[in-house]
Write a protein that holds these residues in place. Structure first.
Motif: not given
Length: 378
Positions: A213, A217, A338
């Protein structure tokens, strides 16, 4: 089931190649835009915690169809977003309702013979990962051609069609548990306390999905910052590159059917660690990013399938709840990754993102190395 899992999970990732365009629409900073992927993952973790356990106590097909309709409504909310706070909240609701894949995977594991469970889980997971990766390609292309809102309107329509298809094709199965909802949720704590393998593989999943992530992201923002100013379409094309990792999923599943050790976890996490070295050293070129993406997706997929196959083998009557514990931890790690990736990007740029991914994967290797192997029963 593989196709349905891929189409449903894609809802969580359509926004990633479009973050630059969304930021221009709402005049938002890179740091503020980081709340969109973060809230999506947090919402997904909440949906896993509160909704997925119902697959053990209610008729599974009905739960799957209802949640597919609800995610369609949430996607409409994203498409109508007038400002960034609305967009962030609606993205969180998309996360809460996009739990269909995590109802389908244990459903498939329940239907599969024990000797083929890893292969079946690998096949469904290959569809899921292809959905994650190609969602970025589709949203990048449609975002350039028709604007970012068009992608979410299309996704909402797809979910309504999918709800009808699933209602007509999935088998109806009686619930495997008769616990009331509060007792069902309380039983999650008992599973965590009593199953050390569940704890181990949940932590490994969280750390590795955090790596995954952190990269995705921030990729669109990194590409847009390069001298060539690459847009959403280029960011989305990297999803096609990552499909190479998804193709290996059934092979990983077959290996876990025949071997019960942790070598596949160590190999997968080691590949993840190497991918961030490649992204750091060669990330100024598109071909270098592509090589890093192949390694990233291959490592993440290998570790994830090995984790799930071992977790589903623990208690057949509680597979949805086992999946809840594993996936809540998994996506909590994704939300943290993220957020850390976005934070590192805003302060230290691409090197910071690669440092976050490398540190999380290295921590996974350390956890795996320190964990005691489970001794066979006497």
């Amino acid at each position: 089931m593989a196709a349905a899992a891929g189409l449903a999970v894609a809802n969580l990732y359509y926004h990633q190649p479009l973050l630059g365009d969304i930021g221009q629409t709402f005049q938002a900073s890179d740091r503020a835009l980081g709340f969109i992927p973060t809230f999506s993952q947090v919402g997904y973790a909440l949906g896993l915690l509160l909704v997925v356990p119902l697959g053990d106590s209610l008729e599974r097909r009905r739960v799957i169809v209802i949640m597919t309709v609800l995610v369609s409504l949430a996607l409409m909310g994203v498409a109508l977003a007038p400002n960034l706070p609305w967009m962030v909240v609606a993205s969180g609701l998309v996360g809460v309702t996009t739990v269909v894949p995590q109802l389908i995977v244990p459903f498939a594991a329940h239907l599969a013979p024990e000797t083929q469970r890893g292969r079946v889980v690998g096949t469904v997971m290959s569809g899921l990962l292809i959905g994650i990766l190609l969602s970025r390609t589709a949203s990048g292309f449609l975002g350039v051609q028709f604007g970012w809102r068009a992608m979410f309107w299309l996704a909402a329509g797809l979910m309504l069609v999918l709800a009808v298809v699933l209602r007509l094709t999935l088998p109806s199965l009686s619930p495997s548990a008769t616990l009331p909802y509060p007792a069902l949720l309380r039983s999650l704590g008992g599973l965590v306390r009593e199953e050390p393998l569940l704890r181990l593989h949940s932590v490994l999943g969280a750390l590795t999905f955090g790596c995954f992530s952190a990269f995705w992201a921030t990729l669109a923002l990194y590409l847009q910052s390069m001298p060539q100013r690459y847009g959403a379409q280029v960011a989305g094309l990297f999803g096609v590159v990552g499909v190479a990792g998804a193709i290996a999923a059934p092979l990983v599943g077959r290996y876990t059917d025949t071997r019960g050790d942790r070598r596949i976890n160590a190999l997968g996490i080691g590949i993840l660690f190497a991918s961030f070295g490649v992204l750091w050293l060669l990330g100024q070129w598109l071909w270098g990013i592509a090589l890093g993406v192949i390694l990233l997706d291959l490592g993440a997929q290998a570790n994830h399938i090995s984790n799930q196959t071992r977790v589903y083998s623990l208690r057949p009557e509680a597979r949805n709840r086992l999946n809840t514990v594993y996936m809540v931890t998994y996506f909590a790690g994704g939300a943290t990754g993220a957020w850390l990736g976005s934070l590192a990007w805003s302060h230290w740029g691409w090197s910071g993102v690669c440092a976050v991914g490398g540190a999380l994967s290295l921590t996974g290797l350390l956890v795996l190395g320190l964990a005691r192997p489970k001794r066979p029963a006497a």
